[in-house]
Design an enzyme around this catalytic site. Structure first.
Site, PDB file in Angstrom:
ATOM      1  N   ASP A 176     -53.942  -0.679  13.742  1.00  0.00           N
ATOM      2  CA  ASP A 176     -52.641  -0.930  14.371  1.00  0.00           C
ATOM      3  C   ASP A 176     -52.032  -2.187  13.765  1.00  0.00           C
ATOM      4  O   ASP A 176     -52.485  -2.666  12.721  1.00  0.00           O
ATOM      5  CB  ASP A 176     -52.770  -1.029  15.889  1.00  0.00           C
ATOM      6  CG  ASP A 176     -53.733  -2.131  16.322  1.00  0.00           C
ATOM      7  OD1 ASP A 176     -53.957  -3.088  15.544  1.00  0.00           O
ATOM      8  OD2 ASP A 176     -54.264  -2.045  17.442  1.00  0.00           O
ATOM      9  N   ARG A 209     -38.336   1.736   9.780  1.00  0.00           N
ATOM     10  CA  ARG A 209     -38.035   2.392  11.056  1.00  0.00           C
ATOM     11  C   ARG A 209     -39.161   2.175  12.060  1.00  0.00           C
ATOM     12  O   ARG A 209     -39.583   3.085  12.764  1.00  0.00           O
ATOM     13  CB  ARG A 209     -37.773   3.889  10.833  1.00  0.00           C
ATOM     14  CG  ARG A 209     -36.594   4.169   9.921  1.00  0.00           C
ATOM     15  CD  ARG A 209     -36.397   5.638   9.685  1.00  0.00           C
ATOM     16  NE  ARG A 209     -37.512   6.219   8.940  1.00  0.00           N
ATOM     17  CZ  ARG A 209     -37.648   7.519   8.679  1.00  0.00           C
ATOM     18  NH1 ARG A 209     -36.735   8.368   9.125  1.00  0.00           N
ATOM     19  NH2 ARG A 209     -38.671   7.967   7.999  1.00  0.00           N
ATOM     20  N   HIS A 264     -37.378  -0.812  15.531  1.00  0.00           N
ATOM     21  CA  HIS A 264     -36.476  -0.277  16.566  1.00  0.00           C
ATOM     22  C   HIS A 264     -37.235   0.464  17.671  1.00  0.00           C
ATOM     23  O   HIS A 264     -36.647   0.811  18.698  1.00  0.00           O
ATOM     24  CB  HIS A 264     -35.388   0.602  15.946  1.00  0.00           C
ATOM     25  CG  HIS A 264     -35.840   1.947  15.472  1.00  0.00           C
ATOM     26  ND1 HIS A 264     -34.958   2.966  15.176  1.00  0.00           N
ATOM     27  CD2 HIS A 264     -37.081   2.447  15.218  1.00  0.00           C
ATOM     28  CE1 HIS A 264     -35.630   4.028  14.776  1.00  0.00           C
ATOM     29  NE2 HIS A 264     -36.916   3.743  14.795  1.00  0.00           N
TER      30      HIS A 264
END
Length: 582
Positions: free
Chosen positions: A474, A489, A492
């Site tokens: 992660d 992306r 957001h």
């Protein structure tokens, strides 16, 4: 910059002390044709775009120049017959050969303007070739309204020659698709152009989008055309209608029925209707129903709706039969940058979550969590089929990545001796990383993703996977010692606090001199229409994230010890932001 020859709409200025001549005694059609040809020969696309749309410059100008090219200047002439038209073309130095096709768009504009029936007007179109400065293929687009001697159309000709409403500059769209067309159209509107009609011409299978040039335009032409080969009536409908309607109730009804369009597209994709159709051969509902396993009468209703929104087109010579449009092609699973997975996501989980939008606005809890009882990412991780569909849906926006292999940060890394490494953080199945590695064989890559996505990425990357390391983890596992880091992306999806955490992990991993590229849509600083505004609502409802302005990203970066160096536009109204450690 090329010298500007006055376009056909320009009338010579009278000398001092002499009365102005009446418009009827202005330049004849031969002189107007000759001036138009001279203009076309001299123009460079980038220079002309910058003059048509003042304020268009830098990366945005380069991006627009890559997607459209100056193709022709157009004017309307009024010969009494075709023989005279050919003689006028020859006298102006233009080819008098070529087939004159009917001009549907201009004929209808003239009929509407002068209160005439379209059947009363014989309007033809020819495009005699004219070479550009480097020999590129261009044309003068000649619209010819036949005005026989003594015809009542003489008054129409006199008025049109005076005002010259059909004179315009035209740019051909390279490799048109709905997303490119919407992006170009948004760029024109953002820089002051105003939608001014358009149409689809079935005789040549081409779609035109007209704009009134901004008041500040630096060419005498007052109209601009974008021309796209193919049937793009879905995008054209947005261009023609926009927010306008004859009555406020009609505007609201159109908005309220938007959910029907989402579900019609999702049903089209789920039935695999596009796979059963062709862009060249029209088929009836009975035949298509057998192919997709549907009731013919119900499928016919769906087809009529899909035709209304431009995904299919009804054959005018054989009513009740339909063919696929270029927009509809994108709903095929095997299409490049297929939007089928996106249609199924928007008509499925995201559609369900948007039904909880009011709950999100009241409470701040994402509608997705209220509907499914867990967050977006955990829900998808527990359903491999849904997760795979989501990952595939992200590829529908892949055209926004087209310019990134040429970004100065990437090209500098590729040119550096000894090889450099690009680290793609939460890069999905590697769509962007694969493009960078394919464009630059000297680069190596690292993809950080969840375990099930890493396995899909190995298959997706193919041959370039040999130059790529795959790390399962992660955001706390951002690999160190990279040269270029990419967050595409990602931000957001998250609220500001989580974004700061992600950026701090990046900053901690980045060695001095490393670069960070962030791909996101930017909210406009004013109230300009923007895809980012729509996505802001989508992220709020589905992930609890948000879109941001460039200034907001600069603040988040600063909180993480990073500095925003600059940003530049990408296709589909995206931007790439460049940051470095302070």
């Amino acid at each position: 910059m090329a010298t500007t020859t006055p376009p056909p709409a320009t009338t010579p200025t009278p000398a001092a002390g002499h009365p102005k001549k009446p418009a009827a005694d202005g330049p004849g059609d031969v002189a107007r044709l000759r001036d138009a040809a001279g203009f076309v020969r001299e123009q460079e696309t980038s220079d002309l775009l910058a003059r048509v749309l003042p304020g268009l410059d830098g990366p945005e100008l380069r991006a627009m120049t890559e997607r459209c090219r100056f193709a022709h200047a157009a004017l309307l002439v009024f010969p009494p017959d075709e023989r005279t038209l050919r003689a006028e073309l020859a006298a102006s130095g233009l080819s008098a050969d070529g087939l004159a096709q009917p001009s549907v768009v201009v004929r209808e504009r003239l009929a509407a303007r002068h209160g005439l029936g379209a059947g009363e007007l014989d309007v033809r179109i020819l495009r005699p070739a004219v070479p550009g400065p480097d020999g590129e293929e261009r044309a003068v687009e000649v619209f010819a309204l036949t005005v026989p001697e003594g015809s009542e159309l003489a008054a129409v000709a006199a008025e049109e020659r005076t005002v010259d409403r059909e004179a315009h500059l035209a740019f051909d769209v390279e490799r048109p698709d709905p997303l490119v067309l919407r992006g170009l159209r948004a760029g024109f509107l953002r820089h002051g152009a105003v939608a001014d009609g358009g149409g689809y011409n079935p005789h040549e299978d081409g779609t035109v989008f007209y704009f009134a040039a901004p008041e500040e335009t630096k060419t005498p032409y007052r109209r601009v055309e974008l021309y796209a080969r193919g049937d793009h009536r879905d995008v054209l409908a947005e261009h023609l209608d926009g927010p306008r309607a004859s009555h406020p109730a009609e505007t609201l009804l159109r908005l309220l029925s938007g959910a029907w369009t989402t579900q019609a597209l999702a049903a089209c994709a789920e039935l695999r209707l596009p796979e059963a159709m062709s862009t060249s051969t029209a088929r009836g509902a009975e035949e298509l129903a057998r192919a997709v396993g549907a009731r013919p009468e119900n499928l016919a209703t769906l087809l009529r709706y899909l035709a209304m929104v431009g995904v299919v087109a009804e054959e005018p010579r054989e009513r009740g039969t339909f063919r696929l449009t270029e927009a509809g092609l994108l709903l095929r699973e095997d299409a490049r940058a297929s939007m089928r997975p996106l249609a199924l996501m928007y008509g499925g989980p995201f559609y369900e979550s948007f039904a909880r939008l009011a709950h999100t606005v009241r409470t701040g809890e994402p509608g997705f969590e209220d509907r499914y009882g867990e967050n977006h990412f955990d829900h998808f991780a527990r359903d491999p089929e849904l997760a795979a569909r989501f990952d595939r849906s992200m590829a529908a926006s892949a055209p926004m990545f087209d310019p990134l292999p040429a970004h100065p940060v990437v090209t500098a890394a590729a040119a550096a001796p000894g090889g450099r490494t690009v680290v793609d953080i939460a890069g999905g199945t590697g769509e962007l990383l694969g493009r960078l590695l394919a464009a630059h064989p000297s680069l190596r890559g690292v993809l950080l993703e969840r375990a099930h996505v890493v396995e899909a990425a190995r298959d997706r990357l193919g041959a370039v996977a040999e130059r790529c390391d795959f790390v399962t983890g992660d955001f706390a596992d951002v690999p160190a010692a990279g040269d270029v880091y990419v967050l595409s992306r990602v931000l957001h999806d998250w609220d500001d606090e989580q974004c700061r955490t992600i950026l701090r992990h990046c900053a901690a991993a980045m060695p001095p001199g490393a670069d960070l590229l962030i791909v996101e849509r930017l909210l406009p600083a004013d109230s300009s229409p923007s895809l980012a505004t729509a996505w802001d609502l989508h992220m709020m409802c589905n992930t609890g994230g948000r879109e941001r302005t460039a200034a907001a990203y600069a603040l988040l970066l600063a909180d993480a010890g990073l500095e925003l160096v600059g940003h530049s536009p990408l296709p589909l109204e995206a931007h790439v932001l460049h940051a470095r450690r302070r």
